[in-house]
Design a protein around this motif. Structure first.
Motif, PDB file in Angstrom:
ATOM      1  N   VAL A 145      14.884  -9.089   4.594  1.00  4.24           N
ATOM      2  CA  VAL A 145      14.452  -8.944   5.979  1.00  4.24           C
ATOM      3  C   VAL A 145      13.463  -7.790   6.091  1.00  4.24           C
ATOM      4  O   VAL A 145      13.459  -6.855   5.288  1.00  4.24           O
ATOM      5  N   LEU A 146      12.621  -7.868   7.112  1.00  7.62           N
ATOM      6  CA  LEU A 146      11.559  -6.905   7.356  1.00  7.62           C
ATOM      7  C   LEU A 146      11.741  -6.289   8.733  1.00  7.62           C
ATOM      8  O   LEU A 146      11.879  -7.014   9.728  1.00  7.62           O
ATOM      9  N   PHE A 147      11.756  -4.962   8.784  1.00  6.08           N
ATOM     10  CA  PHE A 147      11.826  -4.233  10.045  1.00  6.08           C
ATOM     11  C   PHE A 147      10.696  -3.217  10.104  1.00  6.08           C
ATOM     12  O   PHE A 147      10.215  -2.742   9.073  1.00  6.08           O
ATOM     13  N   TYR A 148      10.311  -2.885  11.314  1.00  4.53           N
ATOM     14  CA  TYR A 148       9.410  -1.747  11.490  1.00  4.53           C
ATOM     15  C   TYR A 148       9.961  -0.845  12.587  1.00  4.53           C
ATOM     16  O   TYR A 148      10.657  -1.296  13.503  1.00  4.53           O
ATOM     17  N   PRO A 149       9.680   0.475  12.498  1.00  2.64           N
ATOM     18  CA  PRO A 149      10.208   1.407  13.500  1.00  2.64           C
ATOM     19  C   PRO A 149       9.386   1.371  14.775  1.00  2.64           C
ATOM     20  O   PRO A 149       8.176   1.191  14.748  1.00  2.64           O
ATOM     21  N   SER A 150      10.068   1.544  15.895  1.00  6.46           N
ATOM     22  CA  SER A 150       9.407   1.644  17.192  1.00  6.46           C
ATOM     23  C   SER A 150      10.177   2.649  18.031  1.00  6.46           C
ATOM     24  O   SER A 150      11.329   2.981  17.708  1.00  6.46           O
ATOM     25  N   PRO A 151       9.606   3.127  19.136  1.00  8.78           N
ATOM     26  CA  PRO A 151      10.337   4.062  20.000  1.00  8.78           C
ATOM     27  C   PRO A 151      11.594   3.452  20.604  1.00  8.78           C
ATOM     28  O   PRO A 151      12.468   4.177  21.069  1.00  8.78           O
ATOM     29  N   GLY A 152      11.696   2.138  20.640  1.00 11.56           N
ATOM     30  CA  GLY A 152      12.880   1.477  21.176  1.00 11.56           C
ATOM     31  C   GLY A 152      13.911   1.129  20.133  1.00 11.56           C
ATOM     32  O   GLY A 152      14.950   0.558  20.454  1.00 11.56           O
TER      33      GLY A 152
ATOM     34  N   VAL B 179      13.466   5.919  12.234  1.00 17.75           N
ATOM     35  CA  VAL B 179      13.445   5.288  13.551  1.00 17.75           C
ATOM     36  C   VAL B 179      13.945   6.269  14.611  1.00 17.75           C
ATOM     37  O   VAL B 179      13.383   6.377  15.710  1.00 17.75           O
ATOM     38  N   GLY B 180      14.996   7.019  14.279  1.00 20.61           N
ATOM     39  CA  GLY B 180      15.541   7.984  15.228  1.00 20.61           C
ATOM     40  C   GLY B 180      14.546   9.058  15.617  1.00 20.61           C
ATOM     41  O   GLY B 180      14.558   9.542  16.763  1.00 20.61           O
ATOM     42  N   LEU B 181      13.682   9.450  14.679  1.00 25.58           N
ATOM     43  CA  LEU B 181      12.658  10.440  15.008  1.00 25.58           C
ATOM     44  C   LEU B 181      11.717   9.915  16.084  1.00 25.58           C
ATOM     45  O   LEU B 181      11.327  10.653  17.005  1.00 25.58           O
ATOM     46  N   LEU B 182      11.323   8.657  15.971  1.00 24.23           N
ATOM     47  CA  LEU B 182      10.445   8.093  16.991  1.00 24.23           C
ATOM     48  C   LEU B 182      11.155   8.028  18.339  1.00 24.23           C
ATOM     49  O   LEU B 182      10.571   8.365  19.374  1.00 24.23           O
ATOM     50  N   ARG B 183      12.403   7.598  18.337  1.00 24.86           N
ATOM     51  CA  ARG B 183      13.148   7.495  19.592  1.00 24.86           C
ATOM     52  C   ARG B 183      13.340   8.862  20.241  1.00 24.86           C
ATOM     53  O   ARG B 183      13.300   8.996  21.463  1.00 24.86           O
ATOM     54  N   THR B 184      13.576   9.879  19.429  1.00 22.98           N
ATOM     55  CA  THR B 184      13.872  11.201  19.951  1.00 22.98           C
ATOM     56  C   THR B 184      12.633  11.922  20.464  1.00 22.98           C
ATOM     57  O   THR B 184      12.669  12.577  21.507  1.00 22.98           O
ATOM     58  N   HIS B 185      11.516  11.798  19.719  1.00 22.60           N
ATOM     59  CA  HIS B 185      10.359  12.652  19.989  1.00 22.60           C
ATOM     60  C   HIS B 185       9.211  11.957  20.710  1.00 22.60           C
ATOM     61  O   HIS B 185       8.244  12.611  21.094  1.00 22.60           O
ATOM     62  N   TRP B 186       9.283  10.642  20.878  1.00 23.81           N
ATOM     63  CA  TRP B 186       8.153   9.913  21.463  1.00 23.81           C
ATOM     64  C   TRP B 186       7.940  10.324  22.917  1.00 23.81           C
ATOM     65  O   TRP B 186       8.854  10.366  23.724  1.00 23.81           O
TER      66      TRP B 186
END
Length: 264
Positions: A154-161, A216-223
């Motif tokens: 499977v393929l995932f990419y990080p996003s703010p969500g 992923v958590g970095l994007l969610r936390t700091h975006w």
């Protein structure tokens, strides 16, 4: 790397909520470094009280025996719930691979799988621009792993969500494996190929899957705002700098070149 146990559990549970069922990708935001638009549910919602100037986070406990945990500590993947569990050293030994603890490798009746702690920077990894474009994702970072419940990679990419799944053609993954035999050594469910193509980077790693969810958590936390803001990109840059410093460097065939840091 800083542990984010509760956030990791939420992220991986969302990613595995419907194994094998691709989730639609949110629209890409032009000029935002390739990361998806921030107008997503929960964007920036994982800030901890300590980061906001409030009380410090409570000390975490082992989710199997309730013993206090030191940082860093290992994680177990609950295969049924698709959640990461924090584990103390004695409990993590029960689920170690045979090379680490042959007599206890089958602990837990197959429910849990220990997340490995090896980090390999893949020197000379074969993933050209045309193949990358075939992935069809709107960002410049991705992670891929074999999902045993889905019976496929499977393929995932990080996003703010949170992590977003994108369809992956099995033939494309087979081509990557043929060009880079080291991918056949990925431990199912708990190790991932992590790709970083942000800015001028073209980097590829084999990492524990919890590293991917920390990213992923970095994007969610700091975006912040539409483009993320400098804080999030500083955090992402720091994540990859720390990853380089703690990784062994190997060839796409899996042969070591030289060691960076002490991770095997």
């Amino acid at each position: 790397m800083r542990d984010t146990g509760s956030a990791l559990r939420r992220l991986i549970a969302r990613a595995g909520a419907a194994p094998g069922a691709p989730r639609p990708a949110p629209p890409a935001l032009p000029g935002a470094g390739g990361v998806a638009e921030s107008r997503l549910p929960g964007a920036g919602a994982d800030s901890t009280p300590s980061e906001a100037g409030g009380a410090a986070e409570p000390k975490e406990s082992c989710e199997l025996c309730a013993a206090p945990l030191d940082a860093p500590h290992r994680h177990l993947l609950d295969l049924a719930a698709r959640e990461l569990r924090c584990a103390c050293r004695p409990c993590s030994v029960l689920f170690a691979e045979p090379r680490e603890a042959p007599s206890t490798a089958e602990g837990g009746g197959g429910r849990y799988r220990l997340v490995p702690d090896r980090r390999w920077l893949l020197d000379g990894f074969d993933l050209d621009d045309a193949t990358w474009a075939e992935l069809g994702i709107p960002v410049r970072m991705a992670f891929l792993f074999h999902d045993t419940a889905a019976g496929r990679t499977v393929l995932f990419y990080p996003s703010p969500g949170g992590p977003v799944e994108s369809p992956l053609e099995p033939s494309l993954w087979r081509r990557l494996e043929e060009a880079n035999p080291v991918l056949r050594r990925l431990t199912p469910d708990v190790e991932a190929l992590l790709v970083n193509r942000t800015g001028d980077a073209a980097e590829h790693w084999i990492v524990p899957v919890d590293d991917c969810y920390r990213l992923v958590g970095l994007l969610r936390t700091h975006w912040k705002g539409l483009a993320g803001g400098p804080r999030v990109w500083d955090a992402v840059g720091g994540f990859f700098t720390e990853l380089r410093q703690g990784s062994a460097t190997v060839t796409p065939a899996g042969h070591p070149t030289h060691i960076r840091g002490g991770t095997r």
